[in-house]
Design a protein around this motif. Sequence first.
Motif, mmCIF file in Angstrom:
data_model
loop_
_atom_site.group_PDB
_atom_site.id
_atom_site.type_symbol
_atom_site.label_atom_id
_atom_site.label_comp_id
_atom_site.label_asym_id
_atom_site.label_seq_id
_atom_site.Cartn_x
_atom_site.Cartn_y
_atom_site.Cartn_z
ATOM 1 N N ARG A 148 22.954 -10.736 -24.094
ATOM 2 C CA ARG A 148 22.303 -9.855 -24.868
ATOM 3 C C ARG A 148 22.960 -9.511 -26.369
ATOM 4 O O ARG A 148 24.377 -9.661 -26.140
ATOM 5 N N PRO A 149 22.296 -9.805 -27.361
ATOM 6 C CA PRO A 149 23.001 -9.912 -28.667
ATOM 7 C C PRO A 149 23.360 -8.357 -28.974
ATOM 8 O O PRO A 149 22.933 -7.179 -28.723
ATOM 9 N N CYS A 150 24.649 -8.451 -29.667
ATOM 10 C CA CYS A 150 25.287 -7.169 -30.314
ATOM 11 C C CYS A 150 25.096 -7.126 -31.823
ATOM 12 O O CYS A 150 25.442 -8.235 -32.392
ATOM 13 N N ILE A 151 24.802 -5.807 -32.346
ATOM 14 C CA ILE A 151 24.735 -5.698 -33.603
ATOM 15 C C ILE A 151 25.764 -4.746 -34.288
ATOM 16 O O ILE A 151 25.570 -3.587 -33.825
ATOM 17 N N GLU A 152 26.404 -5.209 -35.234
ATOM 18 C CA GLU A 152 27.582 -4.385 -35.700
ATOM 19 C C GLU A 152 26.650 -3.288 -36.832
ATOM 20 O O GLU A 152 26.046 -3.907 -37.769
ATOM 21 N N GLY A 246 7.678 -6.757 -32.787
ATOM 22 C CA GLY A 246 8.746 -7.482 -32.345
ATOM 23 C C GLY A 246 9.590 -6.628 -31.265
ATOM 24 O O GLY A 246 10.140 -7.188 -30.452
ATOM 25 N N ALA A 247 9.948 -5.326 -31.715
ATOM 26 C CA ALA A 247 11.038 -4.559 -31.052
ATOM 27 C C ALA A 247 10.812 -3.177 -31.268
ATOM 28 O O ALA A 247 10.197 -2.714 -32.320
ATOM 29 N N VAL A 248 11.224 -2.369 -30.257
ATOM 30 C CA VAL A 248 11.361 -0.883 -30.600
ATOM 31 C C VAL A 248 12.885 -0.507 -30.389
ATOM 32 O O VAL A 248 13.554 -1.138 -29.549
ATOM 33 N N ARG A 249 13.234 0.332 -30.993
ATOM 34 C CA ARG A 249 14.511 1.064 -30.983
ATOM 35 C C ARG A 249 14.617 2.383 -30.460
ATOM 36 O O ARG A 249 14.021 3.042 -30.806
ATOM 37 N N LEU A 250 15.571 2.605 -29.329
ATOM 38 C CA LEU A 250 15.744 3.810 -28.674
ATOM 39 C C LEU A 250 17.314 4.221 -29.148
ATOM 40 O O LEU A 250 18.263 3.655 -29.217
ATOM 41 N N GLU A 273 6.481 -9.484 -24.721
ATOM 42 C CA GLU A 273 7.439 -10.067 -25.374
ATOM 43 C C GLU A 273 8.145 -8.921 -26.203
ATOM 44 O O GLU A 273 9.269 -9.295 -27.105
ATOM 45 N N THR A 274 7.607 -7.897 -26.452
ATOM 46 C CA THR A 274 8.349 -6.776 -27.351
ATOM 47 C C THR A 274 9.577 -6.489 -26.817
ATOM 48 O O THR A 274 9.861 -6.149 -25.680
ATOM 49 N N ARG A 275 10.950 -6.637 -27.606
ATOM 50 C CA ARG A 275 12.159 -6.240 -26.925
ATOM 51 C C ARG A 275 12.432 -4.838 -27.362
ATOM 52 O O ARG A 275 11.683 -4.098 -27.970
ATOM 53 N N PRO A 294 16.318 -2.758 -18.425
ATOM 54 C CA PRO A 294 15.738 -3.751 -19.401
ATOM 55 C C PRO A 294 15.756 -3.634 -20.756
ATOM 56 O O PRO A 294 15.111 -3.212 -21.643
ATOM 57 N N VAL A 295 17.104 -3.831 -21.292
ATOM 58 C CA VAL A 295 17.680 -3.867 -22.620
ATOM 59 C C VAL A 295 17.841 -5.101 -23.244
ATOM 60 O O VAL A 295 18.341 -5.923 -22.525
ATOM 61 N N ASP A 296 17.318 -5.296 -24.363
ATOM 62 C CA ASP A 296 17.505 -6.645 -25.081
ATOM 63 C C ASP A 296 18.419 -6.737 -26.210
ATOM 64 O O ASP A 296 18.850 -7.970 -26.626
ATOM 65 N N GLY A 297 19.139 -5.956 -26.275
ATOM 66 C CA GLY A 297 20.067 -5.921 -27.483
ATOM 67 C C GLY A 297 20.847 -4.391 -27.770
ATOM 68 O O GLY A 297 20.269 -3.447 -27.524
#
Length: 435
Positions: A148-152, A246-250, A273-275, A294-297
């Motif tokens: 799973r990708p990590c973002i700084e 594309g995605a939702v953020r929590l 497919e929404t991350r 079920p986390v994608d990033g």
Amino acid sequence: MTGSTALLTDHYELTMLQAALAAGTAERRCVFELFSRSLPDGRRYGVLAGVGRALEALERFRFEEESLAALEGVVDDRTLSWLASYRFSGDVRGYGEGETYFPGSPLLQVESSFAEAVLLETLLLSIYNHDSAIAAAASRMTRAAGERPCIEMGSRRTHEEAAVAAARAAYVAGFDATSNLAARHRWGVPSTGTSAHSFTLLHDSEDDAFRAQVDSLGVGTTLLVDTYDVAEAVRLGVEVAGPGLGAVRLDSGDLAVLAHQVRAQLDSLGAHETRIVVTSDLDEYAIAALGAAPVDGYGVGTQLVTGSGHPTCGMVYKLVAREDRHGDLEPVAKRSSKKASFGGRKWARRRLGPDGRAEAEVVGTGDAPATGAGSRDLLVDLVRGGEVVGREPLARARERHHASREELPLAAQSLGRGQPVLPTERVDAAAAARG
């Protein structure tokens, strides 16, 4: 970056220079080594970062008129005159950026006159200690995250220049992107980002905010869904963007529980497919705890840019050899209690087992034995005769880290406190000859 780095140093480097010039010892050939006596408490391995930044800083280490004016009253006129023509003309070898390391690893060797080398101590230590601390934390986080990708995203949690360096170091250790645009501009680190809670609060309704974002950035954008009610925001997001969102953020709450609920809701709405991206004061332990969710990033800020509890590496820069009256290099070492050093210019190897796993860090003085199939050299040329020769793309450092980390014993994957996963074996050529 432009501008001199000469004043990014400590007062006593210059007073030592002044005294050595007066004593006639300033031009003695010397070898300084940068190393760490131990790893931060409980860590299993270190990660070297900052090499590229250090080489860039070395090239800009010049005492220009402004620098010299600032030093009036600090050192005498003879020393100011010497500094005016300072150009590093020596050699530098060291571990490649991204390499893992252990206590006693000779991470950097600077060979030149005492005068040229001593002035670099503070600059090199400040870069290596900071960047390596960030990279070590980042390595643990990316290991915990798996595929799973990590973002700084820690720029707002540290000094503005430290933020750029942290983004770079995190990328070396496996992070996929940063929020920091200066890191993108200077070092080519991919950047990413969409919106904060303020964007939602700006609009009359969450629906209006989502429509404005999707209209501008496209359906592949990431919508922040915890400003008000998460379930309602997810419903609105899919209604506005469609199942191709594309995605939702929590960014708050019990992330594991919410991730399961949001995944189920997205699937029920056809947005398979929404991350799901999670943020909110994550560290390597929180990332590991979310492994079954079920986390994608992951977006990581404060804990990353502060080294996840270890904001420095305790690296030191010590004189290990100097020219004697015959013109030969002789080992020198401190004997201080708990701060003794290992004299002599070193070579360093990583010994590997039949399975390709690392077994030991082997550090020695004198002539290095031939490199066999079961070992690899760790020191590379960085500067020759004052010219930088070790500059490399950041992608190469990133590849090196991945390969180096993968060859470590399996215990390196543990987030638990423990001893370094590799022992450091010392080989003293002089002692071996006497024995």
